[in-house]
Design a protein around this motif. Structure first.
Motif, PDB file in Angstrom:
ATOM      1  N   VAL A  31     -49.255 -21.731 -93.141  1.00 58.78           N
ATOM      2  CA  VAL A  31     -50.212 -21.230 -92.149  1.00 58.78           C
ATOM      3  C   VAL A  31     -50.929 -22.356 -91.417  1.00 58.78           C
ATOM      4  N   SER A  32     -51.033 -23.517 -92.030  1.00 61.41           N
ATOM      5  CA  SER A  32     -51.816 -24.605 -91.428  1.00 61.41           C
ATOM      6  C   SER A  32     -50.987 -25.536 -90.552  1.00 61.41           C
ATOM      7  N   TRP A  33     -49.764 -25.154 -90.192  1.00 60.03           N
ATOM      8  CA  TRP A  33     -48.928 -26.098 -89.447  1.00 60.03           C
ATOM      9  C   TRP A  33     -49.529 -26.515 -88.091  1.00 60.03           C
ATOM     10  N   PRO A  34     -50.233 -25.647 -87.336  1.00 54.23           N
ATOM     11  CA  PRO A  34     -50.793 -26.148 -86.069  1.00 54.23           C
ATOM     12  C   PRO A  34     -51.818 -27.262 -86.277  1.00 54.23           C
ATOM     13  N   LYS A  35     -52.670 -27.098 -87.297  1.00 56.75           N
ATOM     14  CA  LYS A  35     -53.640 -28.157 -87.603  1.00 56.75           C
ATOM     15  C   LYS A  35     -52.919 -29.413 -88.068  1.00 56.75           C
ATOM     16  N   ALA A  36     -51.937 -29.231 -88.949  1.00 51.44           N
ATOM     17  CA  ALA A  36     -51.206 -30.381 -89.498  1.00 51.44           C
ATOM     18  C   ALA A  36     -50.507 -31.159 -88.393  1.00 51.44           C
ATOM     19  N   LEU A  37     -49.962 -30.443 -87.424  1.00 53.43           N
ATOM     20  CA  LEU A  37     -49.283 -31.110 -86.318  1.00 53.43           C
ATOM     21  C   LEU A  37     -50.251 -32.012 -85.562  1.00 53.43           C
ATOM     22  N   GLN A  38     -51.460 -31.504 -85.291  1.00 52.13           N
ATOM     23  CA  GLN A  38     -52.437 -32.337 -84.581  1.00 52.13           C
ATOM     24  C   GLN A  38     -52.787 -33.577 -85.387  1.00 52.13           C
ATOM     25  N   GLU A  39     -52.990 -33.408 -86.700  1.00 53.95           N
ATOM     26  CA  GLU A  39     -53.427 -34.542 -87.511  1.00 53.95           C
ATOM     27  C   GLU A  39     -52.324 -35.589 -87.645  1.00 53.95           C
ATOM     28  N   VAL A  40     -51.087 -35.144 -87.808  1.00 53.98           N
ATOM     29  CA  VAL A  40     -49.978 -36.099 -87.886  1.00 53.98           C
ATOM     30  C   VAL A  40     -49.823 -36.820 -86.551  1.00 53.98           C
ATOM     31  N   THR A  41     -49.945 -36.094 -85.461  1.00 53.88           N
ATOM     32  CA  THR A  41     -49.810 -36.695 -84.129  1.00 53.88           C
ATOM     33  C   THR A  41     -50.919 -37.700 -83.860  1.00 53.88           C
ATOM     34  N   GLU A  42     -52.168 -37.326 -84.175  1.00 53.40           N
ATOM     35  CA  GLU A  42     -53.304 -38.196 -83.873  1.00 53.40           C
ATOM     36  C   GLU A  42     -53.322 -39.460 -84.715  1.00 53.40           C
ATOM     37  N   THR A  43     -52.717 -39.413 -85.893  1.00 49.55           N
ATOM     38  CA  THR A  43     -52.670 -40.609 -86.741  1.00 49.55           C
ATOM     39  C   THR A  43     -51.372 -41.390 -86.559  1.00 49.55           C
ATOM     40  N   ASN A  44     -50.553 -40.983 -85.596  1.00 49.26           N
ATOM     41  CA  ASN A  44     -49.240 -41.609 -85.407  1.00 49.26           C
ATOM     42  C   ASN A  44     -48.441 -41.535 -86.708  1.00 49.26           C
ATOM     43  N   GLY A  45     -48.526 -40.379 -87.350  1.00 51.19           N
ATOM     44  CA  GLY A  45     -47.889 -40.200 -88.642  1.00 51.19           C
ATOM     45  C   GLY A  45     -46.441 -39.762 -88.536  1.00 51.19           C
ATOM     46  N   VAL A  46     -45.855 -39.470 -89.704  1.00 49.04           N
ATOM     47  CA  VAL A  46     -44.462 -39.060 -89.780  1.00 49.04           C
ATOM     48  C   VAL A  46     -44.328 -37.914 -90.770  1.00 49.04           C
ATOM     49  N   VAL A  47     -43.218 -37.198 -90.656  1.00 47.61           N
ATOM     50  CA  VAL A  47     -42.869 -36.150 -91.613  1.00 47.61           C
ATOM     51  C   VAL A  47     -41.461 -36.432 -92.105  1.00 47.61           C
ATOM     52  N   GLU A  48     -41.263 -36.374 -93.420  1.00 50.31           N
ATOM     53  CA  GLU A  48     -39.960 -36.639 -94.017  1.00 50.31           C
ATOM     54  C   GLU A  48     -39.636 -35.531 -95.012  1.00 50.31           C
ATOM     55  N   LYS A  49     -38.355 -35.391 -95.343  1.00 50.81           N
ATOM     56  CA  LYS A  49     -37.965 -34.446 -96.377  1.00 50.81           C
ATOM     57  C   LYS A  49     -37.109 -35.161 -97.412  1.00 50.81           C
ATOM     58  N   VAL A  50     -37.140 -34.658 -98.642  1.00 54.64           N
ATOM     59  CA  VAL A  50     -36.416 -35.291 -99.749  1.00 54.64           C
ATOM     60  C   VAL A  50     -35.697 -34.229-100.573  1.00 54.64           C
ATOM     61  N   SER A  51     -34.652 -34.651-101.257  1.00 53.16           N
ATOM     62  CA  SER A  51     -33.826 -33.733-102.031  1.00 53.16           C
ATOM     63  C   SER A  51     -34.409 -33.484-103.415  1.00 53.16           C
ATOM     64  N   GLU A  52     -33.855 -32.497-104.095  1.00 51.78           N
ATOM     65  CA  GLU A  52     -34.271 -32.212-105.471  1.00 51.78           C
ATOM     66  C   GLU A  52     -33.991 -33.402-106.377  1.00 51.78           C
ATOM     67  N   GLN A  53     -32.847 -34.052-106.176  1.00 51.62           N
ATOM     68  CA  GLN A  53     -32.502 -35.232-106.972  1.00 51.62           C
ATOM     69  C   GLN A  53     -33.500 -36.353-106.736  1.00 51.62           C
ATOM     70  N   GLU A  54     -33.866 -36.565-105.486  1.00 49.42           N
ATOM     71  CA  GLU A  54     -34.817 -37.635-105.163  1.00 49.42           C
ATOM     72  C   GLU A  54     -36.190 -37.359-105.759  1.00 49.42           C
ATOM     73  N   ILE A  55     -36.619 -36.109-105.731  1.00 49.72           N
ATOM     74  CA  ILE A  55     -37.911 -35.746-106.332  1.00 49.72           C
ATOM     75  C   ILE A  55     -37.878 -35.973-107.835  1.00 49.72           C
ATOM     76  N   ALA A  56     -36.806 -35.516-108.485  1.00 49.10           N
ATOM     77  CA  ALA A  56     -36.709 -35.615-109.948  1.00 49.10           C
ATOM     78  C   ALA A  56     -36.706 -37.068-110.405  1.00 49.10           C
ATOM     79  N   ASP A  57     -35.951 -37.919-109.710  1.00 43.80           N
ATOM     80  CA  ASP A  57     -35.896 -39.328-110.094  1.00 43.80           C
ATOM     81  C   ASP A  57     -37.233 -40.028-109.837  1.00 43.80           C
ATOM     82  N   ALA A  58     -37.860 -39.721-108.713  1.00 47.48           N
ATOM     83  CA  ALA A  58     -39.160 -40.324-108.416  1.00 47.48           C
ATOM     84  C   ALA A  58     -40.197 -39.915-109.451  1.00 47.48           C
ATOM     85  N   LYS A  59     -40.131 -38.680-109.872  1.00 45.09           N
ATOM     86  CA  LYS A  59     -41.062 -38.191-110.900  1.00 45.09           C
ATOM     87  C   LYS A  59     -40.899 -38.969-112.204  1.00 45.09           C
ATOM     88  N   ALA A  60     -39.648 -39.231-112.570  1.00 44.77           N
ATOM     89  CA  ALA A  60     -39.392 -39.995-113.800  1.00 44.77           C
ATOM     90  C   ALA A  60     -39.929 -41.422-113.682  1.00 44.77           C
TER      91      ALA A  60
END
Length: 433
Positions: A314-343
């Motif tokens: 529900v908060s994507w419009p706000k999130a878009l403004q905040e990422v844009t204003e901070t010159n931020g980025v959005v990335e996605k990661v796989s289940e394998q990448e999450i599991a290994d990073a957690k370990a």
């Protein structure tokens, strides 16, 4: 501070009193946010006051949220704040995780140290306090886990009636157990998170419910304090990056708003870049930012990181403004990448729930693509405690963890327990190996 509710949509900007129990603009339907109508005061003086409050025995000062009450929209009502001494979470250096992520140094802001084990407590203390201000007796949330645990605890502490709506079968028992223990009436619905949220919003007025999901602007106000405390712990020196998991995107909204206000009021001059990391099977915000077409939800989000298994944030419009204003980025990661990073985070002696580990997985991808530099100053937010989803941990380390499609996740950093005989010589030989 004097404040009001304001429509987030720039073309509307309708305003409403803080005491209106609303979540969307009554004119255009857009999200609402709190807008301050005055400055909080001299930044240097307030920074000293906040530091001095750490030595106080007053409940309101011991809270890592209410300590910064000059930047919250409650004025004299702060003396009725519902607090469980939330916040006060540590900044933890993690050299092994830094190396894995391709950085010289990495710091974790660990919100899992909160009373109910997640960042939700920072927002819930303000949300429940607002319910008290409005005279509500019944509060509710739709939750895959952490929100329900937090809301149940704070509502019960305040003497309110907490009601939790959850997707049947889509919740970690470690989180569900908390909601049950704290006395929440728990209703399991044959639908996903987004469908249930629409259902509960339709029920709210009829049932006298004050809704405490992240669509509630006072939840966002409380979650701003994560940034206040982070910067206070760094002597108000902002990092280059703040990395966080992306589910319903409430934290993205809160963090960006906190940084905007701190710069506006003169507390900081530099604004860190926000990096929002989503799971591949629940990444509508990532897809939208990449294409900039029409925002499309994911009807059936799929990820083992249940805290970010949100297909229609529900908060994507706000999130878009905040990422844009901070010159931020959005990335996605796989289940394998999450599991290994957690370990890897666990091997730092820290530990976190699966959704939190998306941050390190995302950092690894961002450094490999040269979006982040090795010498960048990075703070990653771990949103939940390691014990929120113990089944996930056991299955990963014993080679039994499967992704939502049923594919086995490789235990790249597995640590399987070993069965040994009741024989000291045999055990010695095993230890020597």
């Amino acid at each position: 501070m004097l404040a009001e509710l304001a429509c987030f949509e720039q073309r509307c900007r309708a305003t409403f009193p803080l005491t209106d129990a609303i979540y969307n603009c009554l004119h255009c339907g857009a999200l609402l946010e709190v807008r301050f109508l005055e400055d909080p005061g001299d930044p240097a003086s307030l920074r000293r006051t906040w530091r001095e409050r750490r030595m106080s025995n007053q409940t309101i000062d011991q809270s890592g949220v209410w300590r910064y009450r000059e930047l919250l929209p409650f004025d004299g009502f702060c003396n009725r704040a519902v607090s469980l001494r939330e916040g006060n979470t540590p900044l933890l250096d993690a050299p092994r995780a830094a190396d894995y992520g391709g950085l010289d140094r990495l710091t974790f802001k660990h919100q899992g140290y909160n009373p109910t084990g997640s960042f939700k407590d920072n927002g819930m203390t303000c949300g429940v306090t607002q319910a008290i201000r409005l005279g509500r007796k019944r509060v509710a949330c739709v939750s895959t886990g952490n929100t329900s645990a937090s809301m149940a605890a704070y509502a019960s502490a305040a003497g309110l009636d907490p009601i939790v709506f959850i997707p049947r079968g889509n919740i970690s028992y470690g989180k569900l157990a908390q909601a049950l223990e704290y006395g929440a009436r728990t209703l399991q619905i044959e639908a996903n998170f987004d469908q249930i949220l629409a259902l509960v919003r339709a029920l709210a007025e009829r049932a006298g419910i004050y809704l405490l999901n992240s669509i509630n602007p006072f939840r966002i106000e409380g979650q701003k304090s994560i940034i206040f405390e982070m910067l206070d712990g760094r002597d108000w020196n902002p990092p280059d990056w703040i990395v966080l998991p992306g589910g319903n995107l409430g934290n993205t909204s809160a963090f960006g708003k906190a940084l905007r206000e701190l710069r506006q009021f003169g507390f900081i001059r530099k604004v860190p870049r926000l990096a929002v990391i989503q799971a591949e099977g629940a990444a509508p915000f990532y897809d939208f930012v990449r294409t900039r077409g029409e925002f499309r939800s994911v009807p059936e989000p799929r990820t083992l990181a249940t805290a970010i298994r949100i297909g229609d944030p529900v908060s994507w419009p706000k999130a878009l403004q905040e990422v844009t204003e901070t010159n931020g980025v959005v990335e996605k990661v796989s289940e394998q990448e999450i599991a290994d990073a957690k370990a890897i985070i666990g091997r730092c002696g820290i530990g976190c729930e699966p959704a939190s580990a998306a941050t390190l997985a995302g950092i690894r991808k961002l450094t490999r693509s040269s979006v982040m530099r090795r010498d960048d100053d990075v703070v990653a937010v771990l949103t939940g405690n390691v014990l929120k989803d113990p089944d996930y941990i056991y299955q990963y380390h014993t080679g039994q963890l499967k992704d939502p499609e049923g594919n086995l996740i490789q235990s790249s950093f597995g640590n399987q327990p070993v069965v040994v005989p009741n024989d000291p010589d045999a055990i010695w030989k095993i230890l020597e190996r």
